[in-house]
Scaffold this motif. Structure first.
Motif, short mmCIF file in Angstrom:
data_model
loop_
_atom_site.label_atom_id
_atom_site.label_comp_id
_atom_site.label_asym_id
_atom_site.label_seq_id
_atom_site.Cartn_x
_atom_site.Cartn_y
_atom_site.Cartn_z
N LEU A 2 0.83 -1.20 0.00
CA LEU A 2 0.00 0.00 0.00
C LEU A 2 0.87 1.25 0.00
O LEU A 2 0.59 2.20 -0.74
CB LEU A 2 -0.95 0.01 1.20
CG LEU A 2 -1.83 1.26 1.35
CD1 LEU A 2 -2.76 1.42 0.15
CD2 LEU A 2 -2.62 1.20 2.63
N ALA A 29 -2.95 9.51 0.13
CA ALA A 29 -4.17 8.73 0.31
C ALA A 29 -4.80 8.42 -1.04
O ALA A 29 -4.50 9.08 -2.04
CB ALA A 29 -5.17 9.50 1.17
N LYS A 49 -14.63 8.10 0.31
CA LYS A 49 -13.88 7.15 1.14
C LYS A 49 -12.40 7.46 0.96
O LYS A 49 -11.92 7.57 -0.17
CB LYS A 49 -14.16 5.71 0.72
CG LYS A 49 -13.43 4.70 1.62
CD LYS A 49 -13.56 3.28 1.14
CE LYS A 49 -14.93 2.75 1.44
NZ LYS A 49 -15.05 1.31 1.12
N THR A 51 -8.53 6.30 1.93
CA THR A 51 -7.70 5.20 2.40
C THR A 51 -6.30 5.71 2.66
O THR A 51 -5.68 6.32 1.78
CB THR A 51 -7.65 4.07 1.35
OG1 THR A 51 -8.97 3.60 1.10
CG2 THR A 51 -6.78 2.91 1.83
N SER A 53 -2.39 4.80 4.84
CA SER A 53 -1.53 3.77 5.39
C SER A 53 -1.24 4.05 6.86
O SER A 53 -1.03 5.20 7.24
CB SER A 53 -0.21 3.73 4.61
OG SER A 53 0.73 2.91 5.26
N ARG A 93 -4.17 -1.04 6.49
CA ARG A 93 -4.79 0.14 5.89
C ARG A 93 -5.93 0.62 6.74
O ARG A 93 -6.50 -0.13 7.51
CB ARG A 93 -5.24 -0.11 4.46
CG ARG A 93 -6.51 -0.86 4.31
CD ARG A 93 -6.99 -0.97 2.87
NE ARG A 93 -5.92 -1.48 2.03
CZ ARG A 93 -5.87 -1.31 0.71
NH1 ARG A 93 -6.83 -0.68 0.09
NH2 ARG A 93 -4.88 -1.78 0.01
N ASN A 95 -9.50 2.96 6.36
CA ASN A 95 -10.47 3.64 5.50
C ASN A 95 -11.36 4.52 6.38
O ASN A 95 -11.83 4.07 7.44
CB ASN A 95 -11.38 2.63 4.79
CG ASN A 95 -10.63 1.77 3.80
OD1 ASN A 95 -9.71 2.21 3.15
ND2 ASN A 95 -11.05 0.52 3.70
#
Length: 100
Positions: A2, A29, A49, A51, A53, A93, A95
């Motif tokens: 990621l 992100a 949304k 995401t 790390s 991860r 979210n």
């Protein structure tokens, strides 16, 4: 994996613990729209949304409701608790859904 994908393809956002820029942190992100099957309660297709790390959150900590994410220079409120994904009991991860 990621971290590498975020470095290559992510966009910079700013995480805030509240409505103020004090203590904000810039991270990479993935920002995506909400799909039809994710609409529930007060979440609409105009929400996003985000995401991130966990690697980028060592100093900031975990994003939480009451905080915000600045996407494209626009602060967006975090809705509810973050979704934390783990592999082999290690967070890989995070979210969050944001409004605004």
């Amino acid at each position: 994996m990621l971290d590498r994908q975020l470095a290559d393809h992510g966009q910079t956002v700013k995480l805030r613990k509240g409505n103020t820029a004090a203590g904000e942190v810039a991270v990479k992100a993935f920002v995506r729209g909400i799909t039809a099957d994710e609409i529930v309660g007060t979440i609409t297709q105009s929400d996003k949304k985000v995401t991130v790390s966990p690697t980028d959150l060592a100093i900031f900590g975990m994003p939480a409701a009451g905080g915000s994410v600045v996407v494209d220079d626009k602060p967006r409120a975090i809705v509810g608790s973050p979704e934390i994904l783990k592999m082999d009991d290690v967070i890989v991860r995070i979210n969050v859904v944001v409004k605004g």
